[in-house]
Design a protein around this motif. Structure first.
Motif, PDB file in Angstrom:
ATOM      1  N   LEU A  23      17.568  17.123  18.817  1.00 54.96           N
ATOM      2  CA  LEU A  23      16.979  16.156  17.892  1.00 54.96           C
ATOM      3  C   LEU A  23      16.143  16.854  16.822  1.00 54.96           C
ATOM      4  CD1 LEU A  23      16.652  13.189  17.161  1.00 54.96           C
ATOM      5  CD2 LEU A  23      14.676  13.122  18.679  1.00 54.96           C
ATOM      6  N   ILE A  24      15.378  17.852  17.216  1.00 54.91           N
ATOM      7  CA  ILE A  24      14.573  18.610  16.254  1.00 54.91           C
ATOM      8  C   ILE A  24      15.483  19.316  15.244  1.00 54.91           C
ATOM      9  CG2 ILE A  24      13.046  20.618  16.019  1.00 54.91           C
ATOM     10  CD1 ILE A  24      11.782  19.718  18.709  1.00 54.91           C
ATOM     11  N   LEU A  25      16.554  19.929  15.734  1.00 54.37           N
ATOM     12  CA  LEU A  25      17.486  20.612  14.837  1.00 54.37           C
ATOM     13  C   LEU A  25      18.190  19.640  13.909  1.00 54.37           C
ATOM     14  CD1 LEU A  25      19.096  23.271  17.206  1.00 54.37           C
ATOM     15  CD2 LEU A  25      17.470  23.670  15.364  1.00 54.37           C
ATOM     16  N   ALA A  26      18.586  18.479  14.424  1.00 50.71           N
ATOM     17  CA  ALA A  26      19.275  17.488  13.593  1.00 50.71           C
ATOM     18  C   ALA A  26      18.352  16.949  12.501  1.00 50.71           C
ATOM     19  CB  ALA A  26      19.797  16.344  14.461  1.00 50.71           C
ATOM     20  N   VAL A  27      17.112  16.678  12.853  1.00 48.58           N
ATOM     21  CA  VAL A  27      16.160  16.203  11.843  1.00 48.58           C
ATOM     22  C   VAL A  27      15.891  17.297  10.809  1.00 48.58           C
ATOM     23  CG1 VAL A  27      13.757  15.487  11.499  1.00 48.58           C
ATOM     24  CG2 VAL A  27      15.113  14.457  13.314  1.00 48.58           C
ATOM     25  N   GLY A  28      15.813  18.545  11.257  1.00 49.08           N
ATOM     26  CA  GLY A  28      15.643  19.659  10.321  1.00 49.08           C
ATOM     27  C   GLY A  28      16.824  19.783   9.369  1.00 49.08           C
ATOM     28  N   ALA A  29      18.026  19.622   9.899  1.00 42.36           N
ATOM     29  CA  ALA A  29      19.223  19.681   9.053  1.00 42.36           C
ATOM     30  C   ALA A  29      19.248  18.531   8.055  1.00 42.36           C
ATOM     31  CB  ALA A  29      20.483  19.658   9.922  1.00 42.36           C
ATOM     32  N   ILE A  30      18.795  17.365   8.477  1.00 43.34           N
ATOM     33  CA  ILE A  30      18.727  16.214   7.565  1.00 43.34           C
ATOM     34  C   ILE A  30      17.712  16.478   6.453  1.00 43.34           C
ATOM     35  CG2 ILE A  30      18.025  13.790   7.412  1.00 43.34           C
ATOM     36  CD1 ILE A  30      19.287  13.435  10.228  1.00 43.34           C
ATOM     37  N   LEU A  31      16.572  17.061   6.803  1.00 47.24           N
ATOM     38  CA  LEU A  31      15.559  17.370   5.790  1.00 47.24           C
ATOM     39  C   LEU A  31      16.066  18.420   4.794  1.00 47.24           C
ATOM     40  CD1 LEU A  31      12.294  17.386   7.929  1.00 47.24           C
ATOM     41  CD2 LEU A  31      13.064  15.653   6.312  1.00 47.24           C
ATOM     42  N   ILE A  32      16.718  19.464   5.302  1.00 49.98           N
ATOM     43  CA  ILE A  32      17.277  20.478   4.412  1.00 49.98           C
ATOM     44  C   ILE A  32      18.343  19.862   3.511  1.00 49.98           C
ATOM     45  CG2 ILE A  32      18.615  22.620   4.317  1.00 49.98           C
ATOM     46  CD1 ILE A  32      17.213  23.462   6.904  1.00 49.98           C
ATOM     47  N   PHE A  33      19.158  18.977   4.067  1.00 54.97           N
ATOM     48  CA  PHE A  33      20.169  18.281   3.270  1.00 54.97           C
ATOM     49  C   PHE A  33      19.521  17.484   2.146  1.00 54.97           C
ATOM     50  CE2 PHE A  33      22.449  14.292   2.504  1.00 54.97           C
ATOM     51  CZ  PHE A  33      23.635  14.793   1.977  1.00 54.97           C
ATOM     52  N   ALA A  34      18.474  16.755   2.466  1.00 56.38           N
ATOM     53  CA  ALA A  34      17.801  15.941   1.452  1.00 56.38           C
ATOM     54  C   ALA A  34      17.214  16.809   0.349  1.00 56.38           C
ATOM     55  CB  ALA A  34      16.710  15.090   2.107  1.00 56.38           C
ATOM     56  N   VAL A  35      16.605  17.918   0.723  1.00 60.14           N
ATOM     57  CA  VAL A  35      16.006  18.811  -0.268  1.00 60.14           C
ATOM     58  C   VAL A  35      17.084  19.437  -1.147  1.00 60.14           C
ATOM     59  CG1 VAL A  35      14.745  20.988  -0.551  1.00 60.14           C
ATOM     60  CG2 VAL A  35      13.921  19.269   1.060  1.00 60.14           C
ATOM     61  N   THR A  36      18.183  19.892  -0.555  1.00 66.03           N
ATOM     62  CA  THR A  36      19.237  20.519  -1.353  1.00 66.03           C
ATOM     63  C   THR A  36      19.900  19.524  -2.297  1.00 66.03           C
ATOM     64  OG1 THR A  36      20.813  20.228   0.466  1.00 66.03           O
ATOM     65  CG2 THR A  36      19.746  22.377   0.277  1.00 66.03           C
ATOM     66  N   VAL A  37      20.101  18.309  -1.851  1.00 63.49           N
ATOM     67  CA  VAL A  37      20.705  17.303  -2.721  1.00 63.49           C
ATOM     68  C   VAL A  37      19.766  16.953  -3.874  1.00 63.49           C
ATOM     69  CG1 VAL A  37      21.442  14.883  -2.822  1.00 63.49           C
ATOM     70  CG2 VAL A  37      22.271  16.347  -1.009  1.00 63.49           C
TER      71      VAL A  37
ATOM     72  N   TYR B 272      20.370  30.501  -3.650  1.00 69.34           N
ATOM     73  CA  TYR B 272      19.462  30.113  -2.571  1.00 69.34           C
ATOM     74  C   TYR B 272      19.703  28.663  -2.142  1.00 69.34           C
ATOM     75  CZ  TYR B 272      17.130  34.394  -3.891  1.00 69.34           C
ATOM     76  OH  TYR B 272      16.860  35.698  -4.171  1.00 69.34           O
ATOM     77  N   LEU B 273      20.027  27.833  -3.104  1.00 69.39           N
ATOM     78  CA  LEU B 273      20.310  26.431  -2.798  1.00 69.39           C
ATOM     79  C   LEU B 273      21.607  26.310  -1.991  1.00 69.39           C
ATOM     80  CD1 LEU B 273      19.025  23.698  -3.336  1.00 69.39           C
ATOM     81  CD2 LEU B 273      20.426  23.512  -5.379  1.00 69.39           C
ATOM     82  N   GLY B 274      22.599  27.082  -2.376  1.00 65.14           N
ATOM     83  CA  GLY B 274      23.854  27.101  -1.621  1.00 65.14           C
ATOM     84  C   GLY B 274      23.675  27.662  -0.223  1.00 65.14           C
ATOM     85  N   SER B 275      22.844  28.692  -0.119  1.00 65.14           N
ATOM     86  CA  SER B 275      22.564  29.278   1.199  1.00 65.14           C
ATOM     87  C   SER B 275      21.842  28.286   2.097  1.00 65.14           C
ATOM     88  CB  SER B 275      21.722  30.539   1.043  1.00 65.14           C
ATOM     89  OG  SER B 275      22.422  31.502   0.305  1.00 65.14           O
ATOM     90  N   ALA B 276      20.953  27.502   1.513  1.00 66.09           N
ATOM     91  CA  ALA B 276      20.251  26.477   2.287  1.00 66.09           C
ATOM     92  C   ALA B 276      21.237  25.428   2.790  1.00 66.09           C
ATOM     93  CB  ALA B 276      19.157  25.821   1.450  1.00 66.09           C
ATOM     94  N   GLY B 277      22.241  25.098   1.976  1.00 68.70           N
ATOM     95  CA  GLY B 277      23.257  24.143   2.400  1.00 68.70           C
ATOM     96  C   GLY B 277      24.107  24.672   3.544  1.00 68.70           C
ATOM     97  N   VAL B 278      24.505  25.933   3.447  1.00 68.42           N
ATOM     98  CA  VAL B 278      25.289  26.541   4.533  1.00 68.42           C
ATOM     99  C   VAL B 278      24.445  26.635   5.796  1.00 68.42           C
ATOM    100  CG1 VAL B 278      26.461  28.656   5.272  1.00 68.42           C
ATOM    101  CG2 VAL B 278      26.816  27.785   2.967  1.00 68.42           C
ATOM    102  N   LEU B 279      23.187  26.995   5.659  1.00 64.87           N
ATOM    103  CA  LEU B 279      22.281  27.060   6.812  1.00 64.87           C
ATOM    104  C   LEU B 279      22.136  25.683   7.459  1.00 64.87           C
ATOM    105  CD1 LEU B 279      20.255  28.712   8.524  1.00 64.87           C
ATOM    106  CD2 LEU B 279      18.512  27.990   6.892  1.00 64.87           C
TER     107      LEU B 279
END
Length: 107
Positions: free
Chosen positions: A23-37, A50-57
């Motif tokens: 759950l922590i990882l999924a919420v983190g991925a959602i937050l990174i997704f929101a920031v990159t978008v 760096y933005l693309g790398s954040a998306g791949v991460l």
């Protein structure tokens, strides 16, 4: 007796550590997704490396969260609420990232 009786339920179940981590990882991925978008939209689609790398991460984190959530759902003698919530969140964010990458490759 006029007061309420307290009912206790003794169980051997425990909280799922894998489910909580997923759950922590999924919420983190959602937050990174929101920031990159938001950053990509702000820059007009001309994001940096760096933005693309954040998306791949974020994609890799969401896949790890999905694997952990599946393992957490299969655990025995654990409470299932958090693992199922993490499974739904990780499936959604992994599906969104997969759709974005598929659209990027096809267009």
């Amino acid at each position: 007796m006029t007061g309420k009786r307290k009912h206790y339920k003794f169980t051997k179940r425990k909280k799922s550590v894998r489910g909580s981590l997923a759950l922590i990882l999924a919420v983190g991925a959602i937050l990174i997704f929101a920031v990159t978008v938001m950053e990509s939209f702000h820059k007009g689609g001309n994001g940096s490396v760096y933005l693309g790398s954040a998306g791949v991460l974020s994609l890799l984190i969401s896949v790890c969260a999905l694997i952990l959530a599946i393992l957490a759902v299969k655990e025995e003698d654990t409470f299932k609420t958090v693992p199922y919530i993490s499974l739904v969140c990780s499936v959604l964010i992994t599906g969104v990232w997969a759709a974005i990458y598929a659209a990027g490759f096809l267009l």
